[in-house]
Design a protein around this motif. Structure first.
Motif, PDB file in Angstrom:
ATOM      1  N   ALA A   1       0.830  -1.205   0.000  1.00 18.22           N
ATOM      2  CA  ALA A   1       0.000   0.000   0.000  1.00 18.22           C
ATOM      3  C   ALA A   1       0.864   1.253   0.000  1.00 18.22           C
ATOM      4  CB  ALA A   1      -0.937  -0.002   1.203  1.00 18.22           C
ATOM      5  N   LYS A   2       1.901   1.248   0.823  1.00 18.36           N
ATOM      6  CA  LYS A   2       2.780   2.414   0.889  1.00 18.36           C
ATOM      7  C   LYS A   2       3.579   2.570  -0.394  1.00 18.36           C
ATOM      8  CE  LYS A   2       3.146   2.362   5.921  1.00 18.36           C
ATOM      9  NZ  LYS A   2       4.023   2.171   7.100  1.00 18.36           N
ATOM     10  N   GLU A   3       3.999   1.451  -0.977  1.00 16.26           N
ATOM     11  CA  GLU A   3       4.732   1.498  -2.238  1.00 16.26           C
ATOM     12  C   GLU A   3       3.875   2.087  -3.353  1.00 16.26           C
ATOM     13  OE1 GLU A   3       6.787  -1.657  -5.383  1.00 16.26           O
ATOM     14  OE2 GLU A   3       6.412  -2.270  -3.314  1.00 16.26           O
ATOM     15  N   ALA A   4       2.566   1.818  -3.291  1.00 20.16           N
ATOM     16  CA  ALA A   4       1.637   2.339  -4.297  1.00 20.16           C
ATOM     17  C   ALA A   4       1.252   3.790  -4.040  1.00 20.16           C
ATOM     18  CB  ALA A   4       0.381   1.474  -4.331  1.00 20.16           C
ATOM     19  N   GLY A   5       1.688   4.343  -2.914  1.00 19.89           N
ATOM     20  CA  GLY A   5       1.356   5.727  -2.601  1.00 19.89           C
ATOM     21  C   GLY A   5      -0.055   5.912  -2.081  1.00 19.89           C
ATOM     22  N   ALA A   6      -0.633   4.850  -1.513  1.00 17.52           N
ATOM     23  CA  ALA A   6      -2.001   4.925  -1.002  1.00 17.52           C
ATOM     24  C   ALA A   6      -2.035   5.573   0.371  1.00 17.52           C
ATOM     25  CB  ALA A   6      -2.619   3.530  -0.931  1.00 17.52           C
ATOM     26  N   ALA A   7      -3.132   6.266   0.638  1.00 19.63           N
ATOM     27  CA  ALA A   7      -3.341   6.868   1.957  1.00 19.63           C
ATOM     28  C   ALA A   7      -4.250   6.004   2.818  1.00 19.63           C
ATOM     29  CB  ALA A   7      -3.951   8.260   1.809  1.00 19.63           C
ATOM     30  N   GLY A   8      -4.964   5.086   2.175  1.00 19.69           N
ATOM     31  CA  GLY A   8      -5.889   4.236   2.910  1.00 19.69           C
ATOM     32  C   GLY A   8      -5.879   2.812   2.387  1.00 19.69           C
ATOM     33  N   ILE A   9      -6.539   1.937   3.121  1.00 18.98           N
ATOM     34  CA  ILE A   9      -6.650   0.525   2.737  1.00 18.98           C
ATOM     35  C   ILE A   9      -8.125   0.121   2.742  1.00 18.98           C
ATOM     36  CG2 ILE A   9      -6.256  -1.849   3.524  1.00 18.98           C
ATOM     37  CD1 ILE A   9      -3.505  -1.233   4.185  1.00 18.98           C
ATOM     38  N   GLU A  10      -8.492  -0.652   1.736  1.00 17.31           N
ATOM     39  CA  GLU A  10      -9.807  -1.274   1.696  1.00 17.31           C
ATOM     40  C   GLU A  10      -9.622  -2.756   2.015  1.00 17.31           C
ATOM     41  OE1 GLU A  10     -13.371  -1.084  -1.350  1.00 17.31           O
ATOM     42  OE2 GLU A  10     -11.814  -2.431  -2.112  1.00 17.31           O
ATOM     43  N   TRP A  11     -10.258  -3.206   3.098  1.00 18.06           N
ATOM     44  CA  TRP A  11     -10.192  -4.611   3.473  1.00 18.06           C
ATOM     45  C   TRP A  11     -11.339  -5.375   2.821  1.00 18.06           C
ATOM     46  CZ3 TRP A  11      -6.018  -6.526   5.825  1.00 18.06           C
ATOM     47  CH2 TRP A  11      -5.180  -5.626   6.476  1.00 18.06           C
ATOM     48  N   ASP A  12     -11.167  -6.674   2.655  1.00 12.54           N
ATOM     49  CA  ASP A  12     -12.218  -7.516   2.086  1.00 12.54           C
ATOM     50  C   ASP A  12     -12.758  -8.457   3.155  1.00 12.54           C
ATOM     51  OD1 ASP A  12     -10.941 -10.456   1.693  1.00 12.54           O
ATOM     52  OD2 ASP A  12      -9.400  -8.927   1.392  1.00 12.54           O
ATOM     53  N   ASP A  13     -13.988  -8.904   2.968  1.00 12.71           N
ATOM     54  CA  ASP A  13     -14.589  -9.791   3.974  1.00 12.71           C
ATOM     55  C   ASP A  13     -14.655 -11.243   3.493  1.00 12.71           C
ATOM     56  OD1 ASP A  13     -16.735 -10.005   2.251  1.00 12.71           O
ATOM     57  OD2 ASP A  13     -18.194  -9.049   3.570  1.00 12.71           O
ATOM     58  N   THR A  14     -13.737 -11.587   2.585  1.00 13.30           N
ATOM     59  CA  THR A  14     -13.728 -12.955   2.077  1.00 13.30           C
ATOM     60  C   THR A  14     -12.408 -13.674   2.330  1.00 13.30           C
ATOM     61  OG1 THR A  14     -13.071 -12.128  -0.100  1.00 13.30           O
ATOM     62  CG2 THR A  14     -15.422 -12.519   0.268  1.00 13.30           C
ATOM     63  N   ALA A  15     -11.276 -12.975   2.217  1.00 17.27           N
ATOM     64  CA  ALA A  15      -9.970 -13.601   2.387  1.00 17.27           C
ATOM     65  C   ALA A  15      -9.267 -13.139   3.656  1.00 17.27           C
ATOM     66  CB  ALA A  15      -9.080 -13.325   1.172  1.00 17.27           C
ATOM     67  N   HIS A  16      -9.099 -11.820   3.814  1.00 19.66           N
ATOM     68  CA  HIS A  16      -8.343 -11.291   4.941  1.00 19.66           C
ATOM     69  C   HIS A  16      -9.214 -11.091   6.181  1.00 19.66           C
ATOM     70  CE1 HIS A  16      -5.909 -10.247   1.385  1.00 19.66           C
ATOM     71  NE2 HIS A  16      -4.920 -10.603   2.164  1.00 19.66           N
ATOM     72  N   LEU A  17     -10.475 -10.806   5.968  1.00 21.06           N
ATOM     73  CA  LEU A  17     -11.448 -10.723   7.058  1.00 21.06           C
ATOM     74  C   LEU A  17     -12.637 -11.599   6.695  1.00 21.06           C
ATOM     75  CD1 LEU A  17     -11.496  -6.860   7.726  1.00 21.06           C
ATOM     76  CD2 LEU A  17     -10.092  -8.578   8.874  1.00 21.06           C
ATOM     77  N   GLN A  18     -13.460 -11.891   7.682  1.00 19.57           N
ATOM     78  CA  GLN A  18     -14.685 -12.637   7.445  1.00 19.57           C
ATOM     79  C   GLN A  18     -15.850 -11.832   8.000  1.00 19.57           C
ATOM     80  OE1 GLN A  18     -14.887 -15.595   5.734  1.00 19.57           O
ATOM     81  NE2 GLN A  18     -12.679 -15.405   5.383  1.00 19.57           N
ATOM     82  N   ALA A  19     -16.921 -11.746   7.242  1.00 23.31           N
ATOM     83  CA  ALA A  19     -18.095 -10.989   7.681  1.00 23.31           C
ATOM     84  C   ALA A  19     -18.580 -11.510   9.025  1.00 23.31           C
ATOM     85  CB  ALA A  19     -19.204 -11.084   6.647  1.00 23.31           C
ATOM     86  N   GLY A  20     -18.730 -10.592   9.975  1.00 27.43           N
ATOM     87  CA  GLY A  20     -19.213 -10.953  11.292  1.00 27.43           C
ATOM     88  C   GLY A  20     -18.123 -11.240  12.304  1.00 27.43           C
ATOM     89  N   HIS A  21     -16.890 -11.399  11.851  1.00 25.45           N
ATOM     90  CA  HIS A  21     -15.774 -11.660  12.766  1.00 25.45           C
ATOM     91  C   HIS A  21     -15.197 -10.314  13.216  1.00 25.45           C
ATOM     92  CE1 HIS A  21     -14.959 -16.069  11.343  1.00 25.45           C
ATOM     93  NE2 HIS A  21     -16.250 -15.797  11.440  1.00 25.45           N
ATOM     94  N   THR A  22     -15.846  -9.718  14.179  1.00 24.63           N
ATOM     95  CA  THR A  22     -15.517  -8.342  14.557  1.00 24.63           C
ATOM     96  C   THR A  22     -14.155  -8.218  15.234  1.00 24.63           C
ATOM     97  OG1 THR A  22     -16.767  -8.630  16.622  1.00 24.63           O
ATOM     98  CG2 THR A  22     -17.922  -7.661  14.748  1.00 24.63           C
TER      99      THR A  22
END
Length: 219
Positions: free
Chosen positions: A21-42
């Motif tokens: 993300a930093k290499e791409a010059g991004a200021a933010g991150i969008e997480w996903d709820d399928t691979a890195h997170l799971q929906a409902g796993h707070t």
């Protein structure tokens, strides 16, 4: 804002995503709820929030596998997505469109999708979040007209579209599509089909619309 999306990197460890993300010059991150997170796993979403903050990045959005369709238990199915997004402190949730080409969709199909979209937007509004429907080929949002018809019928202030170029049409037609959805545009997704003309248009007409990197870089 430039936002680095994790959705295209399901096998990359979380710790390595921050460096990308930093290499791409991004200021933010969008997480996903399928691979890195799971929906409902707070708990995992909360950890992702703090890890993102500690890396001096913004946990901007959550892209979900939730797909519009004729569902009976909308609240039961969408609430886990909202729980994760809330724990992540995300301001935007991006969802998948109904997988029916807009050319094949009659009024009843569009109306059902719009009613479902209105329901989940009402849920997101409680958390002060915005719902964005992703524009995809062979779906209800595969044309600018399809996008506008769906979002007009849903009629929600916190509902937008997440536009991306369609590789099956010309660059000129893609630019016309981007201009046509201007009123409903919430974000633009940079794909391999991205052209500098799209960036130039957004910079001049909609400078506050976030650019979401799904390729890891801007062409």
């Amino acid at each position: 804002m430039v936002v680095f999306s994790t959705i295209q990197y399901p096998k990359i460890p979380t710790k390595d995503l921050f460096g990308l993300a930093k290499e791409a010059g991004a200021a933010g991150i969008e997480w996903d709820d399928t691979a890195h997170l799971q929906a409902g796993h707070t708990k995992d979403a909360t950890n992702a929030y703090w890890n993102t903050i500690n890396e001096k990045l913004t946990p901007f959005s959550l892209v979900s596998n939730y797909t519009l369709g004729d569902k009976r238990n909308i609240q039961e199915l969408f609430m886990p997505v909202m729980d994760s997004a809330f724990a992540l402190h995300a301001s935007i949730v991006r969802i998948q469109p109904l997988p029916v080409a807009s050319a094949d969709a009659d009024y009843n199909i569009i109306n059902k999708a719009a009613q479902e979209l209105r329901t989940i937007c009402d849920m997101a509004n409680i958390f002060d979040m915005e719902v964005q429907v992703i524009c995809q080929p062979n779906s209800l949002t595969d044309t600018a007209q399809g996008v506008c018809s769906l979002l007009k019928m849903a009629n929600c202030l916190n509902c937008k579209c997440s536009w991306q170029p369609d590789p099956a049409i010309s660059d000129q037609d893609n630019l016309a599509s981007l201009q046509a959805v201007k009123k409903f545009l919430g974000s633009a997704v940079i794909t391999p089909s991205w052209k500098k003309e799209y960036s130039a248009y957004l910079a001049n007409a909609l400078p506050n619309v976030p650019l979401i990197l799904e390729t890891g870089r801007i062409n």
